[in-house]
Design an enzyme around this catalytic site. Sequence first.
Site, PDB file in Angstrom:
ATOM      1  N   LYS A 215       0.873  -1.184   0.000  1.00 28.54           N
ATOM      2  CA  LYS A 215       0.000   0.000   0.000  1.00 28.54           C
ATOM      3  C   LYS A 215       0.907   1.230   0.000  1.00 28.54           C
ATOM      4  O   LYS A 215       1.463   1.607   1.022  1.00 28.54           O
ATOM      5  CB  LYS A 215      -0.884  -0.022   1.257  1.00 28.54           C
ATOM      6  CG  LYS A 215      -2.161   0.757   1.172  1.00 28.54           C
ATOM      7  CD  LYS A 215      -2.046   2.257   1.009  1.00 28.54           C
ATOM      8  CE  LYS A 215      -1.621   3.015   2.247  1.00 28.54           C
ATOM      9  NZ  LYS A 215      -1.357   4.464   1.948  1.00 28.54           N
TER      10      LYS A 215
ATOM     11  N   GLY B 155       7.409   5.453   7.605  1.00 28.04           N
ATOM     12  CA  GLY B 155       6.571   6.646   7.706  1.00 28.04           C
ATOM     13  C   GLY B 155       6.842   7.350   9.021  1.00 28.04           C
ATOM     14  O   GLY B 155       7.924   7.201   9.615  1.00 28.04           O
ATOM     15  N   SER B 156       5.857   8.083   9.489  1.00 29.14           N
ATOM     16  CA  SER B 156       6.066   8.880  10.694  1.00 29.14           C
ATOM     17  C   SER B 156       6.073   8.004  11.946  1.00 29.14           C
ATOM     18  O   SER B 156       5.496   6.912  11.969  1.00 29.14           O
ATOM     19  CB  SER B 156       4.945   9.915  10.808  1.00 29.14           C
ATOM     20  OG  SER B 156       3.704   9.250  10.912  1.00 29.14           O
TER      21      SER B 156
ATOM     22  N   VAL C 102       2.412   7.245  13.261  1.00 33.48           N
ATOM     23  CA  VAL C 102       1.706   6.140  12.591  1.00 33.48           C
ATOM     24  C   VAL C 102       2.441   4.824  12.878  1.00 33.48           C
ATOM     25  O   VAL C 102       1.811   3.781  13.093  1.00 33.48           O
ATOM     26  CB  VAL C 102       1.567   6.402  11.071  1.00 33.48           C
ATOM     27  CG1 VAL C 102       0.939   5.201  10.374  1.00 33.48           C
ATOM     28  CG2 VAL C 102       0.708   7.644  10.830  1.00 33.48           C
ATOM     29  N   GLY C 103       3.756   4.866  12.942  1.00 34.89           N
ATOM     30  CA  GLY C 103       4.535   3.659  13.235  1.00 34.89           C
ATOM     31  C   GLY C 103       4.140   3.018  14.565  1.00 34.89           C
ATOM     32  O   GLY C 103       4.053   1.798  14.690  1.00 34.89           O
TER      33      GLY C 103
ATOM     34  N   GLU D 125      10.416   1.837  10.088  1.00 35.74           N
ATOM     35  CA  GLU D 125      11.422   2.873   9.788  1.00 35.74           C
ATOM     36  C   GLU D 125      10.697   4.202   9.894  1.00 35.74           C
ATOM     37  O   GLU D 125       9.792   4.472   9.103  1.00 35.74           O
ATOM     38  CB  GLU D 125      11.968   2.705   8.360  1.00 35.74           C
ATOM     39  CG  GLU D 125      12.899   1.536   8.170  1.00 35.74           C
ATOM     40  CD  GLU D 125      14.197   1.666   8.933  1.00 35.74           C
ATOM     41  OE1 GLU D 125      14.556   2.782   9.364  1.00 35.74           O
ATOM     42  OE2 GLU D 125      14.846   0.628   9.127  1.00 35.74           O
TER      43      GLU D 125
ATOM     44  N   CYS E 268      13.916  11.524   5.449  1.00 32.65           N
ATOM     45  CA  CYS E 268      14.001  11.094   6.843  1.00 32.65           C
ATOM     46  C   CYS E 268      15.392  11.371   7.389  1.00 32.65           C
ATOM     47  O   CYS E 268      15.573  11.528   8.591  1.00 32.65           O
ATOM     48  CB  CYS E 268      13.669   9.619   6.967  1.00 32.65           C
ATOM     49  SG  CYS E 268      14.607   8.612   5.831  1.00 32.65           S
TER      50      CYS E 268
ATOM     51  N   GLU F 104      10.719  16.674  14.298  1.00 36.08           N
ATOM     52  CA  GLU F 104      10.904  16.524  12.856  1.00 36.08           C
ATOM     53  C   GLU F 104       9.969  17.500  12.137  1.00 36.08           C
ATOM     54  O   GLU F 104       8.764  17.492  12.362  1.00 36.08           O
ATOM     55  CB  GLU F 104      10.579  15.088  12.424  1.00 36.08           C
ATOM     56  CG  GLU F 104      10.879  14.864  10.960  1.00 36.08           C
ATOM     57  CD  GLU F 104      10.559  13.446  10.505  1.00 36.08           C
ATOM     58  OE1 GLU F 104       9.454  12.955  10.816  1.00 36.08           O
ATOM     59  OE2 GLU F 104      11.417  12.836   9.840  1.00 36.08           O
TER      60      GLU F 104
HETATM   61  P1  NAD Z   1       2.896   8.841   7.310  1.00 36.13           P
HETATM   62  O1  NAD Z   1       3.218   8.136   8.568  1.00 36.13           O
HETATM   63  O2  NAD Z   1       1.868   9.895   7.346  1.00 36.13           O
HETATM   64  O3  NAD Z   1       2.417   7.804   6.197  1.00 36.13           O
HETATM   65  C1  NAD Z   1       3.200   6.702   5.839  1.00 36.13           C
HETATM   66  C2  NAD Z   1       2.296   5.631   5.262  1.00 36.13           C
HETATM   67  O4  NAD Z   1       1.433   5.169   6.299  1.00 36.13           O
HETATM   68  C3  NAD Z   1       1.398   6.121   4.121  1.00 36.13           C
HETATM   69  O5  NAD Z   1       1.294   5.120   3.137  1.00 36.13           O
HETATM   70  C4  NAD Z   1       0.058   6.304   4.819  1.00 36.13           C
HETATM   71  O6  NAD Z   1      -1.050   6.170   3.946  1.00 36.13           O
HETATM   72  C5  NAD Z   1       0.090   5.171   5.826  1.00 36.13           C
HETATM   73  N1  NAD Z   1      -0.823   5.345   6.969  1.00 36.13           N
HETATM   74  C6  NAD Z   1      -1.219   6.498   7.542  1.00 36.13           C
HETATM   75  N2  NAD Z   1      -2.086   6.236   8.545  1.00 36.13           N
HETATM   76  C7  NAD Z   1      -2.223   4.897   8.617  1.00 36.13           C
HETATM   77  C8  NAD Z   1      -2.974   4.011   9.436  1.00 36.13           C
HETATM   78  N3  NAD Z   1      -3.781   4.464  10.408  1.00 36.13           N
HETATM   79  N4  NAD Z   1      -2.862   2.683   9.238  1.00 36.13           N
HETATM   80  C9  NAD Z   1      -2.068   2.202   8.268  1.00 36.13           C
HETATM   81  N5  NAD Z   1      -1.341   2.983   7.442  1.00 36.13           N
HETATM   82  C10 NAD Z   1      -1.400   4.318   7.618  1.00 36.13           C
HETATM   83  O7  NAD Z   1       4.292   9.386   6.735  1.00 36.13           O
HETATM   84  P2  NAD Z   1       4.539  10.214   5.416  1.00 36.13           P
HETATM   85  O8  NAD Z   1       4.049  11.607   5.636  1.00 36.13           O
HETATM   86  O9  NAD Z   1       4.063   9.476   4.229  1.00 36.13           O
HETATM   87  O10 NAD Z   1       6.141  10.208   5.354  1.00 36.13           O
HETATM   88  C11 NAD Z   1       6.928  11.071   6.108  1.00 36.13           C
HETATM   89  C12 NAD Z   1       7.474  10.361   7.332  1.00 36.13           C
HETATM   90  O11 NAD Z   1       8.153   9.181   6.933  1.00 36.13           O
HETATM   91  C13 NAD Z   1       8.510  11.190   8.048  1.00 36.13           C
HETATM   92  O12 NAD Z   1       8.312  11.068   9.433  1.00 36.13           O
HETATM   93  C14 NAD Z   1       9.824  10.543   7.649  1.00 36.13           C
HETATM   94  O13 NAD Z   1      10.883  10.719   8.547  1.00 36.13           O
HETATM   95  C15 NAD Z   1       9.422   9.122   7.548  1.00 36.13           C
HETATM   96  N6  NAD Z   1      10.362   8.370   6.723  1.00 36.13           N
HETATM   97  C16 NAD Z   1      11.231   7.525   7.354  1.00 36.13           C
HETATM   98  C17 NAD Z   1      12.175   6.832   6.621  1.00 36.13           C
HETATM   99  C18 NAD Z   1      13.126   5.880   7.284  1.00 36.13           C
HETATM  100  O14 NAD Z   1      13.681   5.023   6.610  1.00 36.13           O
HETATM  101  N7  NAD Z   1      13.364   5.991   8.577  1.00 36.13           N
HETATM  102  C19 NAD Z   1      12.236   6.994   5.234  1.00 36.13           C
HETATM  103  C20 NAD Z   1      11.344   7.876   4.622  1.00 36.13           C
HETATM  104  C21 NAD Z   1      10.398   8.561   5.381  1.00 36.13           C
END
Ligand code: NAD
Length: 501
Positions: free
Chosen positions: A180, A233-234, A237-238, A255, A289, A390
């Site tokens: 996804k 992701g964030s 959410v993680g 991550e 990130c 961040e």
């Molecule tokens: P986000 O957490 O908003 O979204 C990431 C993914 O999670 C998206 O596909 C989103 O649709 C999905 N998501 C959101 N809510 C969800 C839920 N309730 N259940 C399941 N899935 C859900 O992050 P973003 O805005 O897409 O990306 C930016 C973030 O990602 C920043 O915090 C950045 O640091 C991080 N990031 C980390 C790395 C790493 O390797 N550490 C790499 C790239 C980005």
Amino acid sequence: MATVFAPTVFKNYIDGAWVEARGGKAIENRNPAHTDELVGMFPASTAEDVRDAIGSAQTAFQKWRLVPAPKRAEILFRAAQILVERKEDYARDMTREMGKILEEARGDVQEAIDMTYLMAGEGRRQFGHVAPSELPNKFAMAVRAPVGVAGMITPWNFPMAIPSWKVMPALVCGNTVVLKPAEDTPLSTYNLAQALEEAGLPPGVLNVVFGDGPQAGAPILDDPGVNLVSFTGSTEVGRMVSRACAPTFKKCHLEMGGKNIIIVMDDANLELAVDGAVWGGFGTTGQRCTAASRVAVHKKVYHDFVERFVEQAKKLKVGDGLDPATQMGPSINEQQLKTVMNYVEIGKSEGAKLETGGHRLETGSHARGWFHEPTVFIDCDPKMRICQEEIFGPIVAVIPFDSFQEAMEIANGVRYGLSASIYTHDVNSAFRAQRDLETGIVYVNAPTIGAETHLPFGGIKDTGNGHREAGLAALEFYSEWKTIYVDYSDRLQRAQIDNVE
Ligand code: NAD
């Protein structure tokens, strides 16, 4: 050469077929540099579509796990070749949907190519262990086995590279996938799936469901048919992902966010450090990130560094990433731009000195996009929110320090632990820093960004949960160790009992 735009209505990829979301709803994918440009319409999938994808992946797993790994790898090799051939088109698609400048978008596709070739190579390795048994006429070994159905949820900032970091090792290890991607950048994942399909991936081995997080991501997490989840992701959410995976004991890889730092010692090559801070802080509009959103500078060179850094930041040309003159693109969407603008106000209210930038760009060629000036705050206190949280935008906080020890305390005094860098010519400082910095990645005399695919990637503290992406570390996550004992003695031999004299 004229740009060839992809068709505007896209479908999910389930069981080897491109299918509409059952609910028939769609999400717009718009160009953040020209918001009136619709890049495409993508399915707004729901739990039903996700369930279809998981079912397809479960069925396909029973065959795919038995395909010899070198044969799986041949498909990956072909996919890598397709990505090479289409690199320019895919990079242009990415710039249109994501905003990063074309040069960086090419880098993103290249990273997917590198990862695909790397994992294709692992098809003929995936080495296990053979160890002597403590008993006579007994053979002992450990081999890698696939985990099963791998659920993947990815962000928008590396829309082809990050899915490839997950999909390629998962496939070569014999897993099947439900992916996804982020709702803001579905086209790049669509392109990656197309390359794999054309390379000959059997139906059901990779399934892609487009849509938003709660509707299309969340159903992956609690489904008992999914054996493993990899999320980037964030941190917020993680944390939810981790909780959602717990009841069904899924192997879960997170991550997450970062608050990365460049440390400039008093013996550093200042020109090099300034170049690194500009690239680390404003590359990808600060939306990495690993972005260097903090720069700590020794007081002896602070004034000189700030002067040069601010001068460079001011000169950056902000605009449409498809224009070769552009050096920094827009924020990904309106919400992200508002976050950036909000942090400018927070920085000012905390007493940080706004040295350049601080405004949205919204006239002339910037009128239709989510653009913001490259922004530098100086004389920052490491405890300020702009130095702790961040931001994910083009804001860099510069912090003065007196000693190496103080620099380490500033660097480690945040909840994240992804990437850190030190500029110095002193070998002792460099080695002490790589030992003491609490991050998964350390750079010496290079900025905080620039990971290579054959080395482990990831962070500690609130950035990660102990797994690593990329390199051989990826194989650890996408396979299970299976330990096998073969007793050819023709008698009962009891370990720990019969071998004791
Ligand atoms: P986000 O957490 O908003 O979204 C990431 C993914 O999670 C998206 O596909 C989103 O649709 C999905 N998501 C959101 N809510 C969800 C839920 N309730 N259940 C399941 N899935 C859900 O992050 P973003 O805005 O897409 O990306 C930016 C973030 O990602 C920043 O915090 C950045 O640091 C991080 N990031 C980390 C790395 C790493 O390797 N550490 C790499 C790239 C980005």
